[in-house]
Write a protein that holds these residues in place. Structure first.
Motif, short mmCIF file in Angstrom:
data_model
loop_
_atom_site.label_atom_id
_atom_site.label_comp_id
_atom_site.label_asym_id
_atom_site.label_seq_id
_atom_site.Cartn_x
_atom_site.Cartn_y
_atom_site.Cartn_z
N ARG A 1 0.87 -1.26 -0.03
CA ARG A 1 0.00 0.09 0.10
C ARG A 1 0.84 1.05 0.04
NH1 ARG A 1 -2.68 -0.23 5.95
NH2 ARG A 1 -0.80 0.13 7.28
N GLN A 2 0.24 2.33 -0.44
CA GLN A 2 1.03 3.75 -0.46
C GLN A 2 -0.08 4.76 -0.29
OE1 GLN A 2 2.99 4.41 -4.13
NE2 GLN A 2 4.64 5.71 -3.04
N ALA A 3 0.21 5.53 0.93
CA ALA A 3 -0.59 6.68 1.13
C ALA A 3 0.06 7.96 0.27
CB ALA A 3 -0.50 6.74 2.64
N PRO A 4 -0.75 8.84 0.32
CA PRO A 4 -0.13 10.08 -0.46
C PRO A 4 1.14 10.73 0.23
CG PRO A 4 -2.45 10.22 -0.29
CD PRO A 4 -2.13 9.03 0.48
N GLY A 5 2.14 10.98 -0.31
CA GLY A 5 3.24 11.42 0.41
C GLY A 5 4.31 10.38 1.13
N ALA A 6 3.76 9.33 1.19
CA ALA A 6 4.60 8.12 1.93
C ALA A 6 5.00 7.24 1.02
CB ALA A 6 3.54 7.40 2.92
N GLU A 7 6.08 6.44 1.48
CA GLU A 7 6.72 5.62 0.45
C GLU A 7 5.74 4.13 0.50
OE1 GLU A 7 11.46 6.19 1.46
OE2 GLU A 7 10.54 4.41 1.70
N ARG A 8 5.73 3.20 -0.51
CA ARG A 8 4.97 2.26 -0.69
C ARG A 8 5.72 1.15 0.42
NH1 ARG A 8 5.07 -0.23 -6.52
NH2 ARG A 8 7.15 -0.62 -5.89
N GLU A 9 4.54 0.47 1.12
CA GLU A 9 5.09 -0.44 2.09
C GLU A 9 4.34 -1.77 1.80
OE1 GLU A 9 3.68 0.28 6.17
OE2 GLU A 9 1.90 0.88 5.61
N ALA B 1 -5.18 4.30 1.63
CA ALA B 1 -4.04 4.32 0.83
C ALA B 1 -4.42 3.40 -0.43
CB ALA B 1 -2.93 3.35 1.47
N MET B 2 -3.32 3.73 -1.65
CA MET B 2 -3.72 2.88 -2.67
C MET B 2 -3.14 1.54 -2.29
SD MET B 2 -5.04 2.85 -5.79
CE MET B 2 -4.95 4.41 -6.44
N TYR B 3 -3.94 0.48 -2.55
CA TYR B 3 -3.41 -1.01 -2.29
C TYR B 3 -3.12 -1.77 -3.61
CZ TYR B 3 -4.63 -0.80 2.58
OH TYR B 3 -4.60 -0.44 3.87
N TYR B 4 -1.75 -2.30 -3.67
CA TYR B 4 -1.31 -3.02 -4.87
C TYR B 4 -1.24 -4.35 -4.63
CZ TYR B 4 -0.14 1.80 -6.32
OH TYR B 4 -0.26 3.06 -6.80
N THR C 1 -6.18 -0.39 -6.20
CA THR C 1 -7.38 -0.03 -5.73
C THR C 1 -7.37 0.84 -4.48
OG1 THR C 1 -9.59 -1.03 -5.34
CG2 THR C 1 -7.51 -2.13 -4.39
N GLN C 2 -8.23 1.83 -4.55
CA GLN C 2 -7.86 2.69 -3.62
C GLN C 2 -8.98 2.38 -2.52
OE1 GLN C 2 -6.21 5.76 -3.43
NE2 GLN C 2 -6.81 5.94 -1.18
N VAL C 3 -8.29 2.45 -1.08
CA VAL C 3 -9.29 2.37 0.08
C VAL C 3 -9.07 3.80 0.96
CG1 VAL C 3 -9.01 1.05 2.38
CG2 VAL C 3 -8.59 -0.09 0.28
N THR C 4 -10.28 3.87 1.11
CA THR C 4 -10.33 5.15 2.09
C THR C 4 -11.31 5.21 3.43
OG1 THR C 4 -10.32 6.61 0.02
CG2 THR C 4 -11.05 7.68 2.08
#
Length: 124
Positions: A38-46, A92-95, A118-121
């Protein structure tokens, strides 16, 4: 190379649940390690969770442990992420991601195929 397509994202309130699905095509995922990132805005993918070829080895990061469960169905060429007790910080966006065949499922750095996300909010 396998193609991956995620689905199941959306908007939920804190405490709610979502189930993400990843459908693979172009090749079997039976011999690959699969994962969700997942990757949130302004954050690294984790990396969030990864699962070995046979589903016997599963690693889940501490921040989602006991809330998220990764699973796979090699016969259907799919991977899922069940997310319960969602928190706003899970937004986050989940990949979905896959390694090449027979690559060990022991780190986050070996994934070479990626879906579009796919976006999760999660709202408070």
């Amino acid at each position: 190379q396998v193609q991956l397509v995620e689905s199941g994202g959306g908007s939920v309130q804190a405490g709610g649940s979502l189930r993400l699905s990843c459908a693979a095509s172009g090749d079997t995922i039976s011999y690959t390690c699969m994962a969700w990132f997942r990757q949130a805005p302004g954050a690294e993918r984790e990396g969030v969770a990864r699962i070995s070829r046979g589903g016997t080895i599963i690693y889940t990061v501490d921040s989602v442990k006991d809330r998220f469960t990764i699973s796979r169905d090699n016969a259907k060429n799919t991977v899922a992420l069940q997310m319960n007790s969602l928190k706003p910080e899970d937004s986050a966006m989940y990949y979905c991601a896959a390694t090449k065949a027979w690559v060990p499922c022991d780190t986050w750095g070996k994934f070479s195929s990626w879906g579009q996300g796919t976006q999760v909010t999660v709202s408070s």
